[in-house]
Design an enzyme around this catalytic site. Structure first.
Site, PDB file in Angstrom:
ATOM      1  N   SER A 585      92.913   7.895  63.620  1.00  0.00           N
ATOM      2  CA  SER A 585      91.680   7.192  63.284  1.00  0.00           C
ATOM      3  C   SER A 585      91.982   5.950  62.480  1.00  0.00           C
ATOM      4  CB  SER A 585      90.753   8.103  62.470  1.00  0.00           C
ATOM      5  OG  SER A 585      89.642   7.393  61.963  1.00  0.00           O
ATOM      6  N   TYR A 598      88.355  13.843  55.099  1.00  0.00           N
ATOM      7  CA  TYR A 598      88.644  13.372  56.460  1.00  0.00           C
ATOM      8  C   TYR A 598      89.688  12.258  56.447  1.00  0.00           C
ATOM      9  CZ  TYR A 598      87.830  11.433  61.138  1.00  0.00           C
ATOM     10  OH  TYR A 598      87.987  10.964  62.417  1.00  0.00           O
TER      11      TYR A 598
END
Length: 708
Positions: A585, A598
């Site tokens: 990501s 996250y």
């Protein structure tokens, strides 16, 4: 209803004719030909996939003269009876085809006749005529079936098959000894008919069966009756005077133990079989296979090879029989490879000797000398080929060959094609030309990919892209219902040979092992592992719970670690390198609010990728990263609290998120799953085989996420 007006009860073949369906085609002989062909092709006891051919002759208007002419429609080159359509037929003027015998120069020149078939074409949109065209053309019957039923070939391949045929059918079935298919064989069929008027069919030695009728139905029922009689005769004699295949020599493992051994061994075998090109595998422990490979006669019969050309072309000159005990310890991979290496070397040398002894001055170069069929007594049969369908069909053909050997041994003694005749088929210039006409393989042909989280979103897009580019894929998800929907999609798009499906929880090592076992049993191993499964939790630091933290790190970091760890175990067994792609990501590089769990887990994924790349280079296993951002389409990550959390962090509504994310990129683009799939393909498609440890951002351009 049989040809003599009595009712025939079929036990060994399937009677599928529907009178209402056939009546709707009355007067259309070509439609009835296709209907009959599809029925025959639907029963693998009658013929194999892609094998056999059928024809009809009917009057049609000559487009040049307007006069009625006799035309023959016959299955064209490379077709399959079960799926045959009109586009798969060749249509030829009968008189022109038969007139070719006036210029035929003899068997030494018969290959040149194939080009001349084109001068006989009636329908210019025809499929290319096959080598069997004259076999139908020189017989006078309106409808003809040429099939390769196991029961008939068992008699045709028996040492005294001619005598058995004459006695079994009372002289109503003719006999033509083995002859390579072609123009000369067509003339021999006509001669056999002329010498035996009134016969209902012809048995081709070591090859197959010709049957016919004046209508589509008569040909169909005649074909079924002849094959039924052959099968009943074999059943009556099997095991009557001697045990099947000499009786059992060893016992099979239990089913689960067989699957476990096969899954452990398949990647090693695939590595050996891929020494020339990447191969895809197939495994079966069908009861017919086990009866043969566990028998006392295995060592005598297996080296003989097959008899029917259709069998032989797909299974090679003979199988490789492993010298492993059924319950052998396969855990020491180095020792296992060392033990198997001499077997493969001996097989390759045998194949080279066969080629050199039989080749002609104009023979094509020797092809891949690795085995197609590998037999593991007590466990099952592996087959390896360029793709899954070819590997599966090779297994089906070898089972047909087993059936033939079983039947021939029951009534007589099995005989195979002489090596020179087999070579003349395998390296036939016409077969080589057919191979050369085949489409160029796609970039990922021969590759096996396992993509985690591939029932939706980014993972599904990656799996679809890989399948479109020729790979076989193992799709999976921890949501069985979502996986079921994806399975329906993939089956519709790629068929049963294009993928396998397995429920997978990336936090559970046993679940991961089961998915890789599925890959090994279905395809032989794995070449590409894509870690895509994920979830997202967006909360302020003070609201983050320990449960949130553990879940994120279990799925994203531990999951990536476990899936990679088991994947490289298989890649090392294969010894052919591989690819690990990690879908990480933008958040691995960019710090943002409400993202402690996250974002840090993504950073751990990114650095774990670097560590793996540094360690696995010696195995030619490449590890690369794709960093998406804001891929909202079809993603469970964006459902519910995550979208709400990100919207809250950026001071926008959930509905405004896509536009917000696009606006903050340099390219002002919304990122979709297919964009990530294309980036993954860039890494594995062949142009970046010397690239590892890289990070490719696919985020529309986020300057804060630039790696350098």
């Amino acid at each position: 209803m049989s040809l003599d007006g009595t009712t025939t009860q079929f036990k060994h073949v399937s009677y599928l004719w529907d009178e209402a369906t056939a009546a709707s085609m009355a007067g259309d002989e070509v439609a009835l030909l296709i209907y009959r062909s599809n029925l025959l092709g639907a029963d693998l006891r009658l013929t194999n996939y892609g094998g056999g051919n059928t024809s009809c002759k009917a009057m049609a208007k000559d487009p040049l003269t307007g006069e009625p002419v006799e035309v023959m429609w016959v299955k064209g080159s490379g077709g399959d009876l079960g799926t045959l359509k009109k586009s798969g037929l060749a249509a030829l003027y009968v008189d022109r085809l038969r007139s070719l015998k006036n210029i035929y120069r003899g068997i030494q020149h018969e290959d040149e006749m194939v080009e001349l078939f084109n001068h006989c074409i009636y329908d210019l949109s025809s499929k290319a005529p096959s080598i069997d065209t004259p076999l139908h053309g020189f017989l006078p019957f309106k409808h003809i079936d040429h099939l390769h039923p196991d029961a008939a070939i068992a008699i045709a391949a028996a040492k005294d098959g001619k005598r058995i045929t004459e006695e079994l059918f009372g002289g109503t079935i003719g006999w033509v000894p083995w002859q390579k298919p072609g123009f000369d064989l067509g003339l021999q069929l006509k001669q056999c008919l002329d010498e035996n008027p009134g016969i209902r069919g012809i048995m081709l030695g070591s090859h197959g069966l010709f049957t016919w009728g004046d209508t589509a139905y008569e040909s169909y029922i005649n074909t079924l009756e002849v094959i039924e009689r052959c099968a009943a005769y074999l059943e009556e004699h099997t095991g009557r005077t001697k045990p099947v295949f000499g009786g059992a020599k060893i016992q099979s493992l239990e089913p689960e133990a067989r699957k476990k051994q096969a899954a452990a061994l398949a990647p090693v075998l695939r590595g050996f079989c891929s020494s020339y090109q990447k191969m895809v595998g197939h495994f079966t422990d069908d009861a017919r296979v086990l009866e043969f490979i566990n028998s006392k006669d295995l060592d005598r019969l297996a080296p003989l090879g097959t008899s029917c050309p259709d069998h032989f072309l797909r299974t090679k000159i003979s199988p490789l029989v492993l010298n492993l005990a059924p319950d052998a310890d396969l855990g020491n991979v180095a020792a296992l490879k060392e033990g198997l290496k001499p077997l493969f070397e001996a097989y390759r040398q045998m194949y080279a000797d066969y080629y050199n002894a039989c080749k002609h001055p104009n023979s094509p170069a020797m092809r891949d000398p690795n085995p197609v069929v590998i037999l593991y007594p007590g466990v099952g049969m592996f087959t390896f080929a360029k793709d899954k369908q070819t590997a599966r069909v090779a297994a089906e053909f070898y089972i047909n060959a087993i059936n033939v050997m079983k039947g021939a041994e029951a009534v007589s003694e099995y005989t195979s094609l002489p090596r020179q005749e087999a070579f003349n088929i395998e390296y036939w210039l016409l077969e080589e030309a057919k191979l050369q006409r085949m489409p160029k393989p796609k970039a990922l042909t021969g590759k096996i990919a396992l993509v985690t989280g591939s029932a939706g979103g980014i993972g599904k897009a990656i799996a679809k892209k890989f399948a479109e580019e020729g790979a076989v894929v193992v799709i999976n998800d921890n949501d069985a219902q979502r996986l079921g929907t994806a399975t329906e999609d993939f089956n519709r798009l790629f068929g049963k040979d294009g993928f396998a499906a397995e429920v997978l929880d990336v936090t559970d090592a046993a679940s991961i092992r089961k998915a890789y076992d599925t890959a090994a049993l279905a395809f032989g191993g794995v070449d590409i592992v894509v870690n895509c499964a994920g979830l997202s939790i967006s909360k302020p630091l003070e609201e983050h719970t320990e449960k949130d933290w553990d879940l994120l790190y279990d799925v994203l970091v531990k999951g990536q670690f476990l899936v990679t760890q088991q994947g490289i175990e298989i890649m090392r067994k294969q010894g052919t390198g591989g690819d690990v792609l990690n879908i990480v990501s933008k958040n691995a590089l960019v710090s943002g609010p409400n993202n402690a769990g996250y974002g840090s887990a993504k950073a751990a994924q990114l650095h774990l990728s670097r560590l793996n790349a540094a360690e696995l280079g010696k195995d030619h296993i490449r590890v690369n990263v794709v960093n998406p951002d804001a891929v909202i389409s079809d993603s469970k990550i964006w459902a519910g609290a995550w979208a709400e959390g990100r919207a809250k962090a950026y001071g926008v509504t959930v509905e405004e998120l896509p536009a917000y994310y696009a606006k903050r990129t340099l390219l002002n683009e919304i990122i979709v799953p297919e964009d990530i799939a294309n980036a993954c393909f860039a890494f594995v498609g062949g142009l970046l085989n010397k690239a590892t440890g890289n990070v490719l951002n696919v985020d529309g351009g986020v300057a804060m996420a630039f790696v350098r």
